[in-house]
Design a protein around this motif. Structure first.
Motif, mmCIF file in Angstrom:
data_model
loop_
_atom_site.group_PDB
_atom_site.id
_atom_site.type_symbol
_atom_site.label_atom_id
_atom_site.label_comp_id
_atom_site.label_asym_id
_atom_site.label_seq_id
_atom_site.Cartn_x
_atom_site.Cartn_y
_atom_site.Cartn_z
ATOM 1 N N VAL A 64 0.813 -1.184 -0.001
ATOM 2 C CA VAL A 64 0.106 0.045 0.113
ATOM 3 C C VAL A 64 0.767 1.334 -0.032
ATOM 4 N N LEU A 65 1.851 1.288 0.755
ATOM 5 C CA LEU A 65 2.890 2.490 0.894
ATOM 6 C C LEU A 65 3.446 2.564 -0.501
ATOM 7 N N ALA A 66 3.878 1.553 -1.003
ATOM 8 C CA ALA A 66 4.799 1.741 -1.946
ATOM 9 C C ALA A 66 4.016 2.314 -3.211
ATOM 10 N N PHE A 67 2.700 2.010 -3.353
ATOM 11 C CA PHE A 67 1.709 2.160 -4.398
ATOM 12 C C PHE A 67 1.454 3.922 -3.796
ATOM 13 N N ALA A 68 0.947 4.236 -2.652
ATOM 14 C CA ALA A 68 0.505 5.570 -2.418
ATOM 15 C C ALA A 68 1.805 6.320 -2.649
#
Length: 487
Positions: free
Chosen positions: A199-203
């Protein structure tokens, strides 16, 4: 007559059913990936919470890729039958925890709206390893994946779990709605950490400030899940419908054993899942490793060997000494380097696994377990292997398990019209066809860095073990090797 709210009273007396008023349930959980496992596991645990009188935890179930579950269960008001089978006994229960169903790309806007709703407190996931779009070897986000590129191009109309979660959290941040908890229920090591990393990598690709807010405010608890749940067959449907005296389009068949260990870290509260037998623990990693390495590592090994020896189900494979002897040796190697949870005897756990695998009432197909090997080998077999190599320990059973997967791929590659259900199928099958010489096949397949990294092919002792194991399987009379390898 179809299973539905209005027909619940017409079920046979021996069938359990919801005892609470489903019209009074508030939806607080959005579950992404509403397949058979979720309905045999988390939904049943939530059913126990609702039955206890806490009606604040209804589930909106969403299938992102297909409409199958929605189309089957929506006409039934979300109801379905759970059949718990053990040797010589069974129990039927109609489950009502899923109150709304969504399915397929056309419903994704509604799914996103549910995730943005004030009442939603948890977004849970069973989307398999593939759904996180993380490279199995490096752990990095697969930025070149077409679905990820599409979501990054149009973040307001997401189609992946990562896009949906990030867009919903962006909305909640903007409108000052507390963030939901992201609860991974996938069979992955450190699944909460995996979900958070994805999620963080995408965000970060979308909005660095939003990513920082998510990192600071959103909980991603880890959990360990366990319940053997075979795919439902037409024969299962016919049997259940006969028992009910009405039609259930998609019942679930499962075993009596169920386990859910959860890290107690939720931003907006959580159900008392202990009502259904769940355990809240701060030793999630130890529970996960024991399950992934003892159960899932053995399951994958059994599945590949079963496919090579014509054993259609797990119970059938457990009748074959070639397979059970390998599993016994595999468990010895696993337990030698395993760190079990406090108070748990891992040998007792293994003995329990043997009984579960031998359950003839569950028709758990080896072909189902053998799918997506490239995504599973790392956690199920290679993690133990690397730990043993670091300690200088030989690993002949692990080598044979990995060789079985290679043979499974080679057999498929040399079968006319053979297909491998795996996201890396094209590369795997190309590597499997490279030669008829065992050492060249092993070297070719070990060179798939997305599965094996770059370290294992350099380990001469292990490579020798693996080639020997590959040759032993090729020469075994009970193993259906590819025609190209027969002598």
């Amino acid at each position: 007559m179809q299973l539905s709210d209005k027909n619940l009273s017409m079920l046979p007396a021996g069938v359990q059913r919801p005892t609470y008023d489903r019209s009074q349930v508030t939806n607080a959980i959005v579950h992404l990936g509403v397949g058979a496992f979720h309905r045999a596991h988390q939904a049943v645990m939530t059913e126990a919470v609702l039955a206890s009188g806490d009606l604040g935890w209804g589930i909106v179930g969403a299938g992102l890729m297909t409409t199958f579950t929605r189309d089957a269960l929506a006409p039934q008001d979300g109801l379905y039958t759970l059949v718990i089978r053990s040797e010589g006994a069974e129990q039927l229960q109609v489950v009502g925890a899923i109150t709304q169903l969504r399915g397929g790309p056309a419903d994704l806007a509604q799914v996103l709206a549910s995730m943005c709703a004030h009442s939603t407190r948890i977004v849970s996931l069973t989307v398999t390893e593939k759904g996180y779009y993380l490279d199995p070897a490096s752990g990095k986000l697969q930025l070149q994946a077409p679905a990820i590129q599409a979501d990054l191009a149009t973040p307001a109309a997401p189609r992946t779990i990562l896009g949906l979660i990030v867009q919903a959290l962006r909305y909640r941040k903007t409108h000052e709605i507390p963030p939901f908890t992201v609860l991974s229920c996938d069979n992955l090591p450190s699944n909460g950490k995996t979900a958070k990393a994805a999620v963080l990598a995408f965000a970060r690709e979308v909005d660095a400030e939003l990513a920082a807010w998510i990192e600071a405010n959103v909980s991603f608890p880890c959990s360990m899940v366990d319940r053997i749940t075979p795919a439902t067959t037409d024969a299962d449907r016919a049997y259940v419908n006969d028992q009910l005296g009405m039609t259930d389009a998609w019942p679930i068949i499962t075993e009596g054993f169920v386990q859910w260990v959860i890290e107690d870290d939720f931003t907006m509260g959580r159900p008392d899942w202990t009502q259904g037998g769940a355990v809240f623990s701060n030793e999630i990693e130890a529970w996960e490793n024991m399950k992934l390495r003892c159960l899932n590592g053995a399951h994958s090994t059994l599945a590949y060997m079963g496919q090579l020896t014509g054993r259609d189900t797990v119970a059938e494979a457990m009748q074959m000494p070639l397979i059970t002897h390998l599993l016994d040796a595999l468990w010895v190697e696993v337990l030698q380097v395993l760190h079990a949870p406090a108070g748990v005897d891992p040998q007792d756990y293994v003995e329990q696994l043997k009984k579960r695998f031998r359950n003839p009432a569950l028709k758990h197909r080896t072909a189902q377990i053998a799918m997506d090997g490239s995504q599973k080998l790392s956690q199920r077999l290679l993690a133990t292997l690397r730990e043993r190599l670091a300690r200088g320990l030989p690993s002949p059973a692990l080598a044979q398990a990995i060789a079985a997967w290679m043979h499974f791929a080679v057999k498929t590659a040399h079968t006319p019209g053979g297909t491998l259900n795996d996201p890396l199928s094209a590369e795997i099958l190309d590597k499997a066809k490279i030669s008829i010489k065992p050492n060249e096949i092993v070297g070719s397949m070990l060179s798939i860095q997305k599965i094996f990294g770059t370290d294992l092919i350099q380990h001469a002792v292990f490579v020798t073990e693996l080639v020997q194991a590959f040759v032993q399987l090729a020469d075994h009379p009970d193993v259906a090797t590819a025609e190209a390898l027969t002598r």
